[in-house]
Enzyme design. Sequence first.
Site, PDB file in Angstrom:
ATOM      1  N   HIS A   1      11.936   3.660   4.120  1.00 37.57           N
ATOM      2  CA  HIS A   1      10.723   3.297   4.859  1.00 37.57           C
ATOM      3  C   HIS A   1       9.545   3.247   3.878  1.00 37.57           C
ATOM      4  O   HIS A   1       9.481   4.054   2.946  1.00 37.57           O
ATOM      5  CB  HIS A   1      10.457   4.309   5.979  1.00 37.57           C
ATOM      6  CG  HIS A   1       9.375   3.853   6.902  1.00 37.57           C
ATOM      7  ND1 HIS A   1       8.048   3.975   6.584  1.00 37.57           N
ATOM      8  CD2 HIS A   1       9.422   3.226   8.103  1.00 37.57           C
ATOM      9  CE1 HIS A   1       7.320   3.445   7.563  1.00 37.57           C
ATOM     10  NE2 HIS A   1       8.135   2.985   8.491  1.00 37.57           N
TER      11      HIS A   1
ATOM     12  N   GLU B   1       6.645   4.276   4.042  1.00 28.22           N
ATOM     13  CA  GLU B   1       5.906   5.541   3.911  1.00 28.22           C
ATOM     14  C   GLU B   1       6.617   6.474   2.930  1.00 28.22           C
ATOM     15  O   GLU B   1       5.979   7.200   2.180  1.00 28.22           O
ATOM     16  CB  GLU B   1       5.737   6.185   5.306  1.00 28.22           C
ATOM     17  CG  GLU B   1       4.689   5.421   6.123  1.00 28.22           C
ATOM     18  CD  GLU B   1       4.878   5.482   7.628  1.00 28.22           C
ATOM     19  OE1 GLU B   1       5.631   6.349   8.128  1.00 28.22           O
ATOM     20  OE2 GLU B   1       4.260   4.635   8.311  1.00 28.22           O
TER      21      GLU B   1
ATOM     22  N   GLY C   1       1.451   0.229  11.739  1.00 31.48           N
ATOM     23  CA  GLY C   1       0.439   1.149  12.258  1.00 31.48           C
ATOM     24  C   GLY C   1      -0.973   0.587  12.254  1.00 31.48           C
ATOM     25  O   GLY C   1      -1.937   1.316  12.446  1.00 31.48           O
TER      26      GLY C   1
ATOM     27  N   GLU D   1       9.755  -4.937   7.249  1.00 29.66           N
ATOM     28  CA  GLU D   1       8.497  -4.355   7.732  1.00 29.66           C
ATOM     29  C   GLU D   1       7.365  -4.656   6.758  1.00 29.66           C
ATOM     30  O   GLU D   1       7.208  -3.960   5.741  1.00 29.66           O
ATOM     31  CB  GLU D   1       8.641  -2.831   7.865  1.00 29.66           C
ATOM     32  CG  GLU D   1       9.708  -2.400   8.850  1.00 29.66           C
ATOM     33  CD  GLU D   1       9.392  -1.038   9.428  1.00 29.66           C
ATOM     34  OE1 GLU D   1       9.265  -0.944  10.662  1.00 29.66           O
ATOM     35  OE2 GLU D   1       9.237  -0.077   8.668  1.00 29.66           O
TER      36      GLU D   1
ATOM     37  N   SER E   1       3.751  -2.827  14.058  1.00 31.39           N
ATOM     38  CA  SER E   1       2.928  -3.023  15.258  1.00 31.39           C
ATOM     39  C   SER E   1       3.622  -3.875  16.325  1.00 31.39           C
ATOM     40  O   SER E   1       2.973  -4.653  17.025  1.00 31.39           O
ATOM     41  CB  SER E   1       1.562  -3.607  14.890  1.00 31.39           C
ATOM     42  OG  SER E   1       0.855  -2.723  14.046  1.00 31.39           O
TER      43      SER E   1
ATOM     44  N   LYS F   1       8.574   8.947  13.433  1.00 28.09           N
ATOM     45  CA  LYS F   1       7.876   9.483  12.257  1.00 28.09           C
ATOM     46  C   LYS F   1       7.674  10.996  12.439  1.00 28.09           C
ATOM     47  O   LYS F   1       8.538  11.648  13.009  1.00 28.09           O
ATOM     48  CB  LYS F   1       6.557   8.731  12.027  1.00 28.09           C
ATOM     49  CG  LYS F   1       6.779   7.219  12.035  1.00 28.09           C
ATOM     50  CD  LYS F   1       5.635   6.405  11.548  1.00 28.09           C
ATOM     51  CE  LYS F   1       6.029   4.936  11.541  1.00 28.09           C
ATOM     52  NZ  LYS F   1       5.003   4.061  10.969  1.00 28.09           N
TER      53      LYS F   1
HETATM   54  P1  PGA Z   1       4.415   0.769  13.864  1.00 31.60           P
HETATM   55  O1  PGA Z   1       5.462   1.382  12.805  1.00 31.60           O
HETATM   56  O2  PGA Z   1       5.219   0.171  14.970  1.00 31.60           O
HETATM   57  O3  PGA Z   1       3.585   1.924  14.296  1.00 31.60           O
HETATM   58  O4  PGA Z   1       3.618  -0.274  13.130  1.00 31.60           O
HETATM   59  C1  PGA Z   1       6.648   0.719  12.492  1.00 31.60           C
HETATM   60  C2  PGA Z   1       7.390   1.463  11.405  1.00 31.60           C
HETATM   61  O5  PGA Z   1       6.727   1.981  10.495  1.00 31.60           O
HETATM   62  O6  PGA Z   1       8.632   1.585  11.423  1.00 31.60           O
END
Ligand code: PGA
Length: 253
Positions: free
Chosen positions: A99, A101, A177, A171, A217, A16
């Site tokens: 993604h 985000e 996160g 995901e 996570s 990220k």
């Molecule tokens: P994370 O993120 O392992 O911190 O949950 C995974 C991702 O967003 O690809």
Amino acid sequence: MRKPFTRKPFIAGNWKMNKTVAETKAYIAEFLPLVEDAEADVALCVPFTDIAVASEALAGSKVGLGAQNVSWADKGAYTGEISAEMLVEAGVKYVIIGHSERRAMFGDTDKTVNMRTIAALKAGLIPILCVGETEQQRMTNKTNAVLRKQMKAAFENIAVEDAVKVIIAYEPIWAIGTGKTATPEDAEETCAFVRSLFSRVYKKVAAKKVRVLYGGSMNAANAKDLMAKENIDGGLIGGASLVVGDFVKVVKY
Ligand code: PGA
């Protein structure tokens, strides 16, 4: 123990918006000797500004270099975007597309995810295509409908020869996160569903080949149980990829 099928495990770190050039150099110097004997395919998806130094440091190693986004256009007036050709020239092999985000904060849509995927494949990049539902959608039993829509749109106008090169990352947004990992059973069930969606379009033989990752996570403590599942071929790791020791443990689940 190895699973009785042929898809090679794939573990990718998603940094990220973390790490400077100096931090990238130090990380890779420490990381490479520790993963030389890893059985999985391994990749680091780094910020654009780290690509040059990471490409140099990873050259000749078994760790592939990934970016975190790619433009759908070849070139031109797209301020702030980076083209697939630029990434390939810089030594990038994989690119994360769609993604959550980017979908939530930077305007990516099912349509632009499809356009980026097509551009990446055309240039010879391997897309790591992300799909997943929000907590609200899961609680109201909309997970399957959401995934059906995301998958259908993402693979629009992509022929089977290209589609099988795509690595799909399931995901669940509520697990990213947050420390709230999906249980291996839930992750397996949904990854199997994602594979079945792929097989509806591209048939069973192709669906057996395509790699489906879990992300959200995933860490040293839960990687082994997740990776033991039949339809989970790897992981996309955010937080746990930022510290070498943590990520090595995931790579060697
Ligand atoms: P994370 O993120 O392992 O911190 O949950 C995974 C991702 O967003 O690809």
